[in-house]
Design a protein around this motif. Sequence first.
Motif, mmCIF file in Angstrom:
data_model
loop_
_atom_site.group_PDB
_atom_site.id
_atom_site.type_symbol
_atom_site.label_atom_id
_atom_site.label_comp_id
_atom_site.label_asym_id
_atom_site.label_seq_id
_atom_site.Cartn_x
_atom_site.Cartn_y
_atom_site.Cartn_z
ATOM 1 N N ALA A 193 0.822 -1.214 0.000
ATOM 2 C CA ALA A 193 0.000 0.000 0.000
ATOM 3 C C ALA A 193 0.852 1.259 0.000
ATOM 4 C CB ALA A 193 -0.916 0.004 1.216
ATOM 5 N N ASN A 194 2.098 1.141 0.465
ATOM 6 C CA ASN A 194 2.962 2.320 0.567
ATOM 7 C C ASN A 194 4.211 2.228 -0.296
ATOM 8 O OD1 ASN A 194 1.468 3.700 2.718
ATOM 9 N ND2 ASN A 194 2.071 1.943 3.960
ATOM 10 N N SER A 195 4.206 1.305 -1.249
ATOM 11 C CA SER A 195 5.460 1.023 -1.934
ATOM 12 C C SER A 195 5.436 1.196 -3.449
ATOM 13 C CB SER A 195 5.925 -0.403 -1.596
ATOM 14 O OG SER A 195 6.239 -0.493 -0.226
ATOM 15 N N PHE A 196 4.326 1.609 -4.021
ATOM 16 C CA PHE A 196 4.312 1.789 -5.463
ATOM 17 C C PHE A 196 4.665 3.228 -5.808
ATOM 18 C CE2 PHE A 196 2.046 -2.241 -5.385
ATOM 19 C CZ PHE A 196 2.676 -2.889 -6.418
ATOM 20 N N VAL A 197 5.959 3.496 -5.804
ATOM 21 C CA VAL A 197 6.468 4.815 -6.132
ATOM 22 C C VAL A 197 6.965 4.803 -7.571
ATOM 23 C CG1 VAL A 197 7.081 5.352 -3.761
ATOM 24 C CG2 VAL A 197 8.737 4.201 -5.216
ATOM 25 N N GLU A 198 7.039 5.970 -8.163
ATOM 26 C CA GLU A 198 7.512 6.077 -9.536
ATOM 27 C C GLU A 198 9.029 5.920 -9.574
ATOM 28 O OE1 GLU A 198 5.801 6.308 -12.313
ATOM 29 O OE2 GLU A 198 3.881 6.269 -11.249
ATOM 30 N N LEU A 199 9.492 4.887 -10.266
ATOM 31 C CA LEU A 199 10.930 4.642 -10.364
ATOM 32 C C LEU A 199 11.330 4.526 -11.828
ATOM 33 C CD1 LEU A 199 11.521 1.900 -7.617
ATOM 34 C CD2 LEU A 199 11.867 4.369 -7.416
ATOM 35 N N GLU A 200 12.467 5.100 -12.143
ATOM 36 C CA GLU A 200 13.059 4.940 -13.464
ATOM 37 C C GLU A 200 14.433 4.311 -13.309
ATOM 38 O OE1 GLU A 200 13.196 8.553 -15.634
ATOM 39 O OE2 GLU A 200 11.014 8.857 -15.642
ATOM 40 N N ALA A 201 14.786 3.456 -14.240
ATOM 41 C CA ALA A 201 16.109 2.838 -14.183
ATOM 42 C C ALA A 201 17.180 3.921 -14.233
ATOM 43 C CB ALA A 201 16.281 1.873 -15.353
ATOM 44 N N ASP A 202 18.140 3.831 -13.332
ATOM 45 C CA ASP A 202 19.235 4.807 -13.295
ATOM 46 C C ASP A 202 20.554 4.046 -13.194
ATOM 47 O OD1 ASP A 202 21.064 6.897 -12.763
ATOM 48 O OD2 ASP A 202 19.462 8.098 -11.875
ATOM 49 N N TYR A 203 21.330 4.101 -14.269
ATOM 50 C CA TYR A 203 22.618 3.424 -14.312
ATOM 51 C C TYR A 203 23.758 4.316 -13.830
ATOM 52 C CZ TYR A 203 20.264 -0.131 -17.100
ATOM 53 O OH TYR A 203 19.411 -1.123 -17.535
ATOM 54 N N ASN A 204 23.421 5.527 -13.433
ATOM 55 C CA ASN A 204 24.438 6.481 -12.993
ATOM 56 C C ASN A 204 23.882 7.327 -11.852
ATOM 57 O OD1 ASN A 204 26.859 7.827 -12.911
ATOM 58 N ND2 ASN A 204 26.721 8.713 -14.958
ATOM 59 N N MET A 205 23.442 6.629 -10.794
ATOM 60 C CA MET A 205 22.897 7.336 -9.634
ATOM 61 C C MET A 205 23.999 8.156 -8.982
ATOM 62 S SD MET A 205 20.426 8.151 -7.718
ATOM 63 C CE MET A 205 19.199 7.091 -8.490
ATOM 64 N N ALA A 206 23.712 9.437 -8.802
ATOM 65 C CA ALA A 206 24.713 10.373 -8.292
ATOM 66 C C ALA A 206 24.114 11.186 -7.153
ATOM 67 C CB ALA A 206 25.176 11.303 -9.419
ATOM 68 N N PRO A 207 24.945 11.798 -6.320
ATOM 69 C CA PRO A 207 24.456 12.624 -5.222
ATOM 70 C C PRO A 207 23.468 13.681 -5.677
ATOM 71 C CG PRO A 207 26.794 12.230 -4.960
ATOM 72 C CD PRO A 207 26.421 11.657 -6.295
ATOM 73 N N THR A 208 22.485 13.952 -4.843
ATOM 74 C CA THR A 208 21.355 14.884 -4.990
ATOM 75 C C THR A 208 20.215 14.302 -5.812
ATOM 76 O OG1 THR A 208 21.988 16.178 -6.960
ATOM 77 C CG2 THR A 208 22.952 16.855 -4.848
ATOM 78 N N LYS A 209 20.420 13.172 -6.485
ATOM 79 C CA LYS A 209 19.327 12.540 -7.207
ATOM 80 C C LYS A 209 18.395 11.826 -6.234
ATOM 81 C CE LYS A 209 21.254 11.411 -11.777
ATOM 82 N NZ LYS A 209 21.492 10.267 -12.700
ATOM 83 N N LEU A 210 17.164 11.560 -6.698
ATOM 84 C CA LEU A 210 16.218 10.779 -5.919
ATOM 85 C C LEU A 210 16.397 9.299 -6.236
ATOM 86 C CD1 LEU A 210 12.916 12.854 -6.232
ATOM 87 C CD2 LEU A 210 14.427 12.698 -4.252
ATOM 88 N N ALA A 211 16.411 8.478 -5.200
ATOM 89 C CA ALA A 211 16.620 7.047 -5.368
ATOM 90 C C ALA A 211 15.712 6.284 -4.408
ATOM 91 C CB ALA A 211 18.081 6.688 -5.097
ATOM 92 N N PRO A 212 15.413 5.014 -4.716
ATOM 93 C CA PRO A 212 14.578 4.222 -3.816
ATOM 94 C C PRO A 212 15.322 3.817 -2.556
ATOM 95 C CG PRO A 212 15.320 2.875 -5.654
ATOM 96 C CD PRO A 212 15.741 4.275 -5.951
ATOM 97 N N VAL A 213 14.632 3.871 -1.433
ATOM 98 C CA VAL A 213 15.149 3.364 -0.154
ATOM 99 C C VAL A 213 14.011 2.625 0.550
ATOM 100 C CG1 VAL A 213 16.880 5.183 0.114
ATOM 101 C CG2 VAL A 213 14.603 5.494 1.094
ATOM 102 N N VAL A 214 14.381 1.685 1.388
ATOM 103 C CA VAL A 214 13.412 0.940 2.187
ATOM 104 C C VAL A 214 13.570 1.375 3.636
ATOM 105 C CG1 VAL A 214 12.658 -1.343 2.955
ATOM 106 C CG2 VAL A 214 13.505 -1.028 0.610
#
Length: 241
Positions: free
Chosen positions: A23-44
């Motif tokens: 119920a709380n986990s379907f967030v909008e995610l896009e594949a990111d092959y170059n995750m860098a500081p200040t970007k938004l990323a998934p966390v649990v």
Amino acid sequence: MCGRYATTQTSSTLSRVFETDLANSFVELEADYNMAPTKLAPVVIGRREDASAPAVHRELLTARWGLIPSWAKDPSIGNRMINARSETVAEKPAFKKAFAKRRALVPADGYYEWYAGEPQDGKKKPVKQPFYITPKDGSVLAMAGLYEFWKDREADEWVVSYTILTTTAEDDLGHIHERMPMFLPEDAYDTWLDPAPRATDELLDLLIPAAPGRLAAYPVSTAVNNVRNNGPELIAPLPTE
């Protein structure tokens, strides 16, 4: 340290792998092959309905990489808080409150480190070669992290940010870089995510380096150096001569 990584899983895959509350986990995610500081990323993260609740509910959300302490005057301090040393995380003012009750898992397919070899062709500085480090079995890494809330008073909104814990690199990866992310085994997820007070030693005992031989490391294109580059070609091994 960990300054770039890849996270390409869908929210449904991460919800299944980490058994989050759907119920709380379907967030909008896009594949990111170059995750860098200040970007938004998934966390649990973990939550309890109240202090007496028997179970911790896991939730998947997105947060900004680079922890912004609650007392910070502006978010730019987060640019220097992308990693927290596991050896001192319980003591540092920027991290100790989050370590006490706001711990997270940071999913990743793999991460990048740069190896500085000997200078070549008369250059004074060595050319740094990026390596991609990923589980040999294709599983999703659970990097140990912390998260924090910071109030942006100009925008009148809350910012959720996070940091990744690091440790001394294991022997077969230490030749690339002296530090590496800290990982959590599956049987430690609930304890780590539980916001209830726990002894510092108990929490630190949960943190383990990757099992020797679990990770593969291979050189990749320097295209990853530019944060604007993003695609599966970044994690492709360099062709052998």
